[in-house]
Motif scaffolding. Structure first.
Motif, PDB file in Angstrom:
ATOM      1  N   THR A  36       0.702  -1.103   0.241  1.00  0.00           N
ATOM      2  CA  THR A  36       0.022   0.144   0.051  1.00  0.00           C
ATOM      3  C   THR A  36       0.993   1.288   0.023  1.00  0.00           C
ATOM      4  OG1 THR A  36      -1.748  -1.281   1.310  1.00  0.00           O
ATOM      5  CG2 THR A  36      -1.942   1.193   1.197  1.00  0.00           C
ATOM      6  N   ILE A  46      -9.070  12.519   5.683  1.00  0.00           N
ATOM      7  CA  ILE A  46      -9.403  11.347   4.787  1.00  0.00           C
ATOM      8  C   ILE A  46      -9.404   9.957   5.771  1.00  0.00           C
ATOM      9  CG2 ILE A  46      -8.788  10.077   2.752  1.00  0.00           C
ATOM     10  CD1 ILE A  46      -7.728  12.765   1.382  1.00  0.00           C
ATOM     11  N   PHE A  47      -8.409   9.800   6.174  1.00  0.00           N
ATOM     12  CA  PHE A  47      -7.921   8.773   7.123  1.00  0.00           C
ATOM     13  C   PHE A  47      -9.008   8.642   8.196  1.00  0.00           C
ATOM     14  CE2 PHE A  47      -3.683   8.414   5.873  1.00  0.00           C
ATOM     15  CZ  PHE A  47      -3.790   7.566   4.903  1.00  0.00           C
ATOM     16  N   ASN A  48      -9.652   9.597   8.960  1.00  0.00           N
ATOM     17  CA  ASN A  48     -10.507   9.524   9.824  1.00  0.00           C
ATOM     18  C   ASN A  48     -11.898   9.198   9.333  1.00  0.00           C
ATOM     19  OD1 ASN A  48      -8.968   9.996  12.209  1.00  0.00           O
ATOM     20  ND2 ASN A  48      -8.958  12.410  12.026  1.00  0.00           N
ATOM     21  N   LEU A  49     -12.321   9.960   8.065  1.00  0.00           N
ATOM     22  CA  LEU A  49     -13.571   9.466   7.352  1.00  0.00           C
ATOM     23  C   LEU A  49     -13.731   7.989   6.971  1.00  0.00           C
ATOM     24  CD1 LEU A  49     -13.891  12.549   4.859  1.00  0.00           C
ATOM     25  CD2 LEU A  49     -15.031  11.931   7.039  1.00  0.00           C
ATOM     26  N   PHE A  50     -12.548   7.448   6.618  1.00  0.00           N
ATOM     27  CA  PHE A  50     -12.496   5.925   6.471  1.00  0.00           C
ATOM     28  C   PHE A  50     -12.641   5.165   7.919  1.00  0.00           C
ATOM     29  CE2 PHE A  50     -10.571   7.213   2.239  1.00  0.00           C
ATOM     30  CZ  PHE A  50     -11.625   6.664   1.504  1.00  0.00           C
ATOM     31  N   ARG A  51     -11.889   5.662   8.615  1.00  0.00           N
ATOM     32  CA  ARG A  51     -11.990   4.689  10.067  1.00  0.00           C
ATOM     33  C   ARG A  51     -13.127   4.826  10.607  1.00  0.00           C
ATOM     34  NH1 ARG A  51      -8.242   6.220  15.145  1.00  0.00           N
ATOM     35  NH2 ARG A  51      -8.384   7.937  14.159  1.00  0.00           N
ATOM     36  N   SER A  52     -13.975   5.950  10.649  1.00  0.00           N
ATOM     37  CA  SER A  52     -15.277   5.939  11.237  1.00  0.00           C
ATOM     38  C   SER A  52     -16.344   5.237  10.600  1.00  0.00           C
ATOM     39  CB  SER A  52     -15.603   7.290  11.396  1.00  0.00           C
ATOM     40  OG  SER A  52     -15.840   7.927  10.022  1.00  0.00           O
ATOM     41  N   SER A  53     -16.241   4.814   9.417  1.00  0.00           N
ATOM     42  CA  SER A  53     -17.064   3.992   8.478  1.00  0.00           C
ATOM     43  C   SER A  53     -17.281   2.565   8.947  1.00  0.00           C
ATOM     44  CB  SER A  53     -16.980   3.967   7.181  1.00  0.00           C
ATOM     45  OG  SER A  53     -16.888   5.365   6.485  1.00  0.00           O
TER      46      SER A  53
END
Length: 67
Positions: free
Chosen positions: A7, A60-67
């Motif tokens: 990644t 961006i990473f916080n948006l993906f983590r909260s999903s």
């Protein structure tokens, strides 16, 4: 561990491909970036650009983590 390295490699490669486009929009030449030019050398440290990229990636990473 292998997944993280793959990644990270893909992210670095995509930044390399997108670099000309990022340079056109002004990323890397923001006010606050340090440029010192001497007679035979140039020192460039993109302080504000690093902070802007860090904030963007954090969001961006916080948006993906909260999903």
């Amino acid at each position: 561990m292998q997944r993280i390295l793959i990644t990270l490699g893909l992210v670095i490669a995509s930044i390399g491909v997108l670099y000309p486009y990022l340079k056109q929009i002004g990323l890397g030449r923001l006010p606050g970036d340090i440029i010192l030019r001497g007679q035979n050398s140039t020192f460039y440290f993109p302080v504000v650009s690093c902070i802007a990229i860090s904030l963007l990636l954090t969001v961006i990473f916080n948006l993906f983590r909260s999903s």
